[in-house]
Write an enzyme that holds these catalytic residues in place. Structure first.
Site, PDB file in Angstrom:
ATOM      1  N   SER A 183     -13.456  -4.177  -4.995  1.00  0.00           N
ATOM      2  CA  SER A 183     -13.950  -4.830  -3.790  1.00  0.00           C
ATOM      3  C   SER A 183     -14.504  -6.217  -4.093  1.00  0.00           C
ATOM      4  O   SER A 183     -14.245  -7.177  -3.356  1.00  0.00           O
ATOM      5  CB  SER A 183     -15.037  -3.974  -3.139  1.00  0.00           C
ATOM      6  OG  SER A 183     -14.548  -2.706  -2.799  1.00  0.00           O
TER       7      SER A 183
ATOM      8  N   SER B  53     -14.668  -1.527   7.421  1.00  0.00           N
ATOM      9  CA  SER B  53     -15.540  -2.699   7.315  1.00  0.00           C
ATOM     10  C   SER B  53     -14.771  -3.919   6.835  1.00  0.00           C
ATOM     11  O   SER B  53     -15.256  -5.051   6.953  1.00  0.00           O
ATOM     12  CB  SER B  53     -16.699  -2.405   6.358  1.00  0.00           C
ATOM     13  OG  SER B  53     -16.214  -2.183   5.035  1.00  0.00           O
TER      14      SER B  53
ATOM     15  N   SER C  27     -19.047   1.959   6.640  1.00  0.00           N
ATOM     16  CA  SER C  27     -19.188   1.434   5.269  1.00  0.00           C
ATOM     17  C   SER C  27     -19.979   0.139   5.239  1.00  0.00           C
ATOM     18  O   SER C  27     -19.590  -0.854   4.604  1.00  0.00           O
ATOM     19  CB  SER C  27     -17.799   1.240   4.630  1.00  0.00           C
ATOM     20  OG  SER C  27     -17.080   2.445   4.604  1.00  0.00           O
TER      21      SER C  27
ATOM     22  N   ASP D  17     -15.878   6.203   0.290  1.00  0.00           N
ATOM     23  CA  ASP D  17     -14.900   6.217  -0.800  1.00  0.00           C
ATOM     24  C   ASP D  17     -15.233   7.261  -1.856  1.00  0.00           C
ATOM     25  O   ASP D  17     -14.371   7.645  -2.650  1.00  0.00           O
ATOM     26  CB  ASP D  17     -14.800   4.833  -1.461  1.00  0.00           C
ATOM     27  CG  ASP D  17     -13.804   3.933  -0.745  1.00  0.00           C
ATOM     28  OD1 ASP D  17     -13.077   4.417   0.144  1.00  0.00           O
ATOM     29  OD2 ASP D  17     -13.759   2.730  -1.060  1.00  0.00           O
TER      30      ASP D  17
ATOM     31  N   ARG E 151      -7.539  11.411   3.618  1.00  0.00           N
ATOM     32  CA  ARG E 151      -8.260  11.987   2.483  1.00  0.00           C
ATOM     33  C   ARG E 151      -8.971  13.282   2.829  1.00  0.00           C
ATOM     34  O   ARG E 151      -9.131  14.153   1.952  1.00  0.00           O
ATOM     35  CB  ARG E 151      -9.256  10.958   1.918  1.00  0.00           C
ATOM     36  CG  ARG E 151      -8.567   9.853   1.143  1.00  0.00           C
ATOM     37  CD  ARG E 151      -9.537   8.840   0.585  1.00  0.00           C
ATOM     38  NE  ARG E 151      -8.819   7.839  -0.212  1.00  0.00           N
ATOM     39  CZ  ARG E 151      -9.309   6.658  -0.535  1.00  0.00           C
ATOM     40  NH1 ARG E 151     -10.526   6.312  -0.154  1.00  0.00           N
ATOM     41  NH2 ARG E 151      -8.593   5.817  -1.260  1.00  0.00           N
TER      42      ARG E 151
ATOM     43  N   LYS F 229      -3.536   1.654  -9.342  1.00  0.00           N
ATOM     44  CA  LYS F 229      -3.999   0.860  -8.202  1.00  0.00           C
ATOM     45  C   LYS F 229      -5.349   0.229  -8.500  1.00  0.00           C
ATOM     46  O   LYS F 229      -5.604  -0.927  -8.139  1.00  0.00           O
ATOM     47  CB  LYS F 229      -4.079   1.743  -6.955  1.00  0.00           C
ATOM     48  CG  LYS F 229      -4.557   1.032  -5.698  1.00  0.00           C
ATOM     49  CD  LYS F 229      -4.551   1.978  -4.523  1.00  0.00           C
ATOM     50  CE  LYS F 229      -5.150   1.364  -3.277  1.00  0.00           C
ATOM     51  NZ  LYS F 229      -4.319   0.284  -2.702  1.00  0.00           N
TER      52      LYS F 229
END
Length: 412
Positions: free
Chosen positions: A11, A156, A182, A296, A327, A396
């Site tokens: 991030s 967000s 978030s 997350d 998820r 990733k």
């Protein structure tokens, strides 16, 4: 005491790349994350004409406050949500025609609220196939700015993209947010914008960004707190101990609050100025927890919930259904495959440990989601026979995850 060096935050690296590209001068990013997502972001900048120099420990970006150096470009965003949401916004501040596309996985993820906000600000943005999804084309002619309303209840990142754009507009931005998930990620954005010289403030649900651009700087990337959650959870479920350097009381990332969840469950947690240590005590308690702000790490908690002494209920995580995969259901399906009782609702999951019935090993379906694989790798520390249909999808965010995780387990 095992000490783990976690790679840089995805991030923070993505935000830093945007800020560096928009800044006046050359910015050096120290210890950025090198992964598929961040490499894709850097590649996208290069396609837009920005100069990006990369060495193992530092990346240098020549900023262009006026926008992309080319008049036309095709940018492939891979699987990266930050790339797919931030780069079109950056391009909108320049001049030219820029087309963006992404992987099939990223094409499925929503973009609509950000697209609507950009259009409200006068950006000529066209979705080529499904409205609110990639691929899209931006016919950029700069952004004047002004007032805009945004729903950031799905992600967000929509708000972050607009905030990052603000200093590049001629009038600045006043963003009214009707819903926000978030929220700690937005605080990261605000802190980093200020570090690059921007003026931004929050007034309740309104964010005010002044025009004036950004200043180049040298910026150190802190370790990824979401990635650290797997190592902290591993200590909690095995009775081991682990210290992560670079994540302490001064950390920007809200996902470090996952250790507070572990503390509530019975682990011992110590957080200092520049490091956090978790030690398993041999017992984990059930709990009900709201994880809207640290969603997350929801899969991390779901993956260790079967080892608790009572039910674990995770609430207010409906936004995890529109991540790399759904998820909530991915965690539920994989836990059931291991023999665990699970219930789900629109925005919650409840895991009931099986008491004396041992879990049975099984192949975990990853759905191409790095967080599903890394979370259930923690489960595999206590359940023999767990394997993955796509273990390599961790590239990733953490290409070396399996090696580092295995090395830690061996040290224990």
């Amino acid at each position: 005491m095992p000490v783990v060096d976690i790679p840089g935050s995805k991030s923070i690296t993505a935000r830093a790349l945007f800020l560096a590209a928009a800044a006046d001068g050359v910015t050096t990013l120290v210890r950025p994350l090198s992964s598929d997502d961040t490499e894709g972001f850097a590649e996208g900048l290069a396609r837009l004409g920005y100069r990006v120099g990369r060495s193992p420990d530092a990346w240098r970006i020549d900023g262009r406050p006026e926008g992309p150096a080319v008049g036309e470009a095709d940018v492939y965003c891979r699987d990266g949500a930050t790339t797919a949401r931030f780069l079109p916004t950056l391009a909108a501040a320049g001049h030219g025609t820029f087309r963006f596309d992404a992987s099939a996985q990223m094409r499925r993820r929503p973009l609509g609220p950000l697209s609507r906000a950009l259009r409200d600000l006068g950006v000529d943005l066209r979705h080529e196939q499904a409205e609110g999804h990639h691929p899209l084309t931006v016919a950029a002619s700069g952004v004047e700015g002004g007032e805009v309303t945004l729903d950031a209840g799905q992600s967000s990142q929509y708000l972050t993209a607009l905030l990052l754009l603000g200093p590049l507009t001629s009038k600045g931005l006043r963003i009214t947010v009707t819903d926000l998930v978030s929220a700690p990620y937005v605080e990261i954005t605000l802190a980093m914008m200020r570090a690059f010289g921007a003026e931004v403030r929050r007034e309740g649900n309104v964010f005010v960004v002044a025009p004036g651009g950004y200043r180049a700087t040298t910026y150190a990337i802190e370790p990824d707190a979401s990635t650290a959650s797997y190592f902290f959870a591993a200590a909690a479920v095995t009775g081991g101990e682990v210290t992560v350097r670079g994540l302490g009381t001064e950390a920007l990332q809200g996902d470090l609050a996952f250790v507070d969840v572990l503390r509530r469950m019975g682990a011992e947690v110590s957080t200092g100025p520049d490091a956090t240590t978790v030690r398993g005590t041999g017992a984990l308690h059930g709990l009900t927890v709201t994880m809207r702000d640290i969603s997350d790490t929801m899969p991390t908690l779901a993956a260790i919930a079967p080892f608790a002494s009572g039910p674990v209920r995770i609430e207010d995580v409906g936004n995890t259904r529109v991540k790399e995969c759904d998820r909530l259901e991915a965690c539920a399906e994989n836990l059931r495959r291991l023999g665990v009782k699970v219930s789900t609702g629109p925005d919650w999951i409840e895991i009931t440990p099986g008491g004396r019935t041992p879990m049975a090993g099984a192949e975990i379906t990853s759905y191409g989601d790095h967080r599903i694989v890394m979370s259930f790798a923690v489960t595999g520390l206590r359940v023999p026979g767990i394997s993955f249909d796509d273990p390599g999808c961790v590239r990733k965010t953490y290409p070396g995850f399996h090696e580092e995780f295995g090395a830690l387990n061996a040290r224990w």
